[in-house]
Design an enzyme around this catalytic site. Structure first.
Site, mmCIF file in Angstrom:
data_model
loop_
_atom_site.group_PDB
_atom_site.id
_atom_site.type_symbol
_atom_site.label_atom_id
_atom_site.label_comp_id
_atom_site.label_asym_id
_atom_site.label_seq_id
_atom_site.Cartn_x
_atom_site.Cartn_y
_atom_site.Cartn_z
ATOM 1 N N ASP A 10 0.859 -1.196 0.000
ATOM 2 C CA ASP A 10 0.000 0.000 0.000
ATOM 3 C C ASP A 10 0.892 1.243 0.000
ATOM 4 O O ASP A 10 1.762 1.386 0.854
ATOM 5 C CB ASP A 10 -0.889 -0.046 1.252
ATOM 6 C CG ASP A 10 -1.944 1.058 1.271
ATOM 7 O OD1 ASP A 10 -3.068 0.764 1.703
ATOM 8 O OD2 ASP A 10 -1.638 2.203 0.905
ATOM 9 N N ASP A 104 -3.773 2.352 -5.233
ATOM 10 C CA ASP A 104 -2.452 2.333 -4.581
ATOM 11 C C ASP A 104 -2.193 1.075 -3.764
ATOM 12 O O ASP A 104 -1.347 1.066 -2.888
ATOM 13 C CB ASP A 104 -2.269 3.587 -3.714
ATOM 14 C CG ASP A 104 -2.859 3.443 -2.331
ATOM 15 O OD1 ASP A 104 -3.895 2.762 -2.202
ATOM 16 O OD2 ASP A 104 -2.266 3.989 -1.389
ATOM 17 N N GLU A 105 -2.894 0.006 -4.070
ATOM 18 C CA GLU A 105 -2.881 -1.149 -3.184
ATOM 19 C C GLU A 105 -2.992 -2.452 -3.976
ATOM 20 O O GLU A 105 -3.810 -2.539 -4.890
ATOM 21 C CB GLU A 105 -4.138 -1.003 -2.321
ATOM 22 C CG GLU A 105 -4.142 -1.595 -1.010
ATOM 23 C CD GLU A 105 -5.547 -1.457 -0.421
ATOM 24 O OE1 GLU A 105 -5.878 -2.318 0.376
ATOM 25 O OE2 GLU A 105 -6.306 -0.530 -0.780
#
Ligand code: TTP
Ligand code: MG
Length: 392
Positions: A10, A104-105
């Site tokens: 993340d 973002d993960e």
């Protein structure tokens, strides 16, 4: 189930970190991404702003009150998308099974790829190093035996953290955490659990299954009990999180006229089709996004009669969508985005009654082209329409 090795990655303060990277004057400052004022909300903020209590999804007016010195930045979504794309494409070079779950993960399944936790930790460190050297950004990573614990782990030492949760540590680490850290436990479920005196995961573990059943029903009760023990058998599925494959470009100099736009659409279609074939999925819908130099934007989607992984199909639909957007034809075009959506695997496709010869041939040609490009590089094969024009 045999023990698994799961990685969760993340990015730290993702949008804000990209802005601080590109604008040195923002470094060390409380940066808030979003629009200030009564109707705005905070998308995210730098860690400097978090010290004032600013958080994602907070109304902007609250953030302004908590942190009057905050520096507000509108955000450049296209850019964040491009950075995200590069990061997770790179991750797939290191990790065989990657499921991106948000901008973002992502999760990676390292089972059978890394012999044990130490090797998984080394791999996680290497991925973090790539992100640091190639993107000048930091990420936090977690390694554990399931998705839930890997996500908890990546959150434990943010920012720039790397945390391993061994199975025997799980319950001790989970016990003090609020039930809201369990993905799937939203404000309403948390409220109902609070009525039972359950606030932390440790409380969940202690309460009887029967009592929990009564309040939330057997399926949710079972799910919660599992998580409280640090168990989660949800698989990491490369395509599950990827609802689309897309390519977006912002142009430094506006595109003008059909020819320029069509050439760009063709390039995007080619890249997307190759990515679809690479992932062994087919698209059932095509979306075109157009933005002009006054920031007027339109997004239109076509559903396909037959799912495809061929550039010519994507291109034809993109072209049709462009033709329909007549109001943009005379304008300078600043951005074009093409997306293949509603992805399915080949197994999900009902075989046509009459196999289409032409398409079958086109697909085998496309696959051969993919193989040659892999061997000789991107520019080695170009469709005739993209070759430089010869003087007559
Ligand atoms: P997060 O990973 O939740 O947040 P973050 O990366 O900014 O911070 P952290 O270090 O805690 O991971 O979300 C990723 C990006 O998604 C974030 O940078 C901005 C965007 N986002 C929103 O636009 N709105 C939201 O409500 C949230 C939670 C995130
Ligand atoms: Mg993040």
């Amino acid at each position: 189930m045999a023990e698994r090795l799961i990685l969760h990655l993340d990015m730290d303060a993702f949008f804000a970190a990209v802005e601080q990277r590109d604008r040195p004057e923002l470094r060390g400052k409380p940066v808030i991404i979003g629009r200030p004022g009564p109707r705005g909300v905070v998308a995210t903020c730098s860690y400097e702003a978090r010290r004032f209590g600013v958080r994602s999804a907070m109304p902007s007016v609250t953030a302004e009150r908590l942190c009057p010195q905050g520096i507000w930045v509108r955000g450049r979504m296209d850019l964040y998308g491009e950075v995200s794309h590069r990061i997770f494409r790179r991750m797939t070079e290191e990790v065989p099974v990657v499921e991106q779950v948000s901008v973002d993960e992502a999760y990676g399944d390292l089972t059978g790829f890394c012999p044990g936790f130490p090797e998984a930790e080394t791999l996680a460190r290497r991925i973090k190093e790539h992100i640091r050297s190639e993107e000048r950004l930091t990420a936090s990573a977690g390694v554990a035996a399931c998705r839930f614990l890997a996500k908890v782990a990546s959150d434990l030492e943010k920012p720039d953290g790397l945390t391993v949760i061994q199975p025997e540590q799980a319950q001790r680490i989970l016990a003090p955490l609020p039930v809201r850290v369990i993905p799937g436990v939203g404000p309403r479920l948390a409220q109902r659990l609070a009525v039972l005196g359950v606030a932390a995961i440790g409380d969940l573990e202690r309460i009887s299954l029967a009592r929990l059943n009564q309040e939330v029903g057997p399926a949710t009760a079972y799910f919660l009990k599992q998580r409280a023990l640090g168990e989660d058998d949800t698989p990491v599925e490369p395509h599950a999180g990827r609802k689309q494959v897309s390519e977006e470009r912002t142009y430094g100099a506006d595109l003008r006229g059909h020819a320029e736009v069509e050439r760009e659409l063709f390039l995007r279609a080619e890249a997307i089709a190759a990515a679809l074939r690479d992932r062994e999925v087919l698209a059932r819908a095509v979306t075109l996004k157009i933005r002009d130099n006054a920031y007027r934007t339109v997004t239109r989607t076509h559903t396909l009669e037959e799912p495809t992984d061929l550039a010519m199909d994507l291109y034809q639909h993109a072209l049709a969508l462009w033709r329909q957007a007549a109001e943009f034809h005379e304008r300078g075009i600043r951005l074009l985005g093409l997306a293949a959506k509603e992805l399915i695997t080949e197994n999900d496709v009902t075989p046509s009654l009459f196999p289409d010869e032409r398409r079958a041939r086109a697909r085998s040609v496309a696959r051969a082209t993919d193989a040659l490009r892999e061997k000789f590089g991107e520019g080695s094969i170009l469709p005739a329409r993209l070759l430089p024009k010869k003087p007559k």
